[in-house]
Write a protein that holds these residues in place. Sequence first.
Motif: not given
Length: 255
Positions: A165-178, A229-235
């Motif tokens: 999903l993130f790759l489709g909007v030009g973002l690389r998912l490095i890591d995340f917490k769940l 940066a957060y706004q850009e992710v949302a955009r």
Amino acid sequence: MARRRKLYEGKAKIMYEGPEPGTIIQYFKDDATAFNNQKQGVITGKGVLNNRISEYLMTKLTEIGVPNHFIRRVNMREQLVHEVEILPVKLVVRNVAAGSLAKRFGLEEGTQLPRSIIEYYYKSDELNDPMISEEHITCFGWAATQDLDDMVTLSLRVNDFLVGLFLGVGLRLIDFKLEFGRWYNEHDEVQIVLADEISPDNCRLWDVATNEKMDKDRFRRDLGGVKEAYQEVARRLGVLPEAGPMDLKGPKAVQ
């Protein structure tokens, strides 16, 4: 202003008693913290953006069959969620060397890992969320073996989906917490479900073309431009609030 009973206040959110039994109102604050609350700040509008981003991602995960606590967004800063028994174990999924992983093993930040790694951390501010093993989790009763299996399975599904999903909007998912919890449904059946939030607060996201950091690392490392940066992710996800991330005060709490 509505008056609700406050159940819990964390670093980034406040939990209020929900309108119906078994529900909770999750309010997103603008507070920002890092290094186990040693660094603190306020990023105006962050809560609004995280509310929208997390709503979008949780809804998408529901569509592919990943059970989670999200019910619906109430307003710009609040979500209605199922009340769950939060397990005291955080799972961190790592796809690329960054942050503490890069430091621990002397890896160059940005190194693609041969495969995704899942790490476990004990939820404790007092102990600085220490890394733990499956043996610790089952020995101390923080989660049963089956619970842990379910959490790992769900984490890998979430990772596979979000990477694409993130790759489709030009973002690389490095890591995340769940974070996960036990949900007792209307039939008193227990299910492990995804809880908390998914946002730039708990995901590392880098621009695919430039490797620019688009997450809370901008706050941790004093890079500036955190809100932007957060706004850009949302955009890019198509969920930037129409009115902008303006302030919306939370309900007054009654103890």
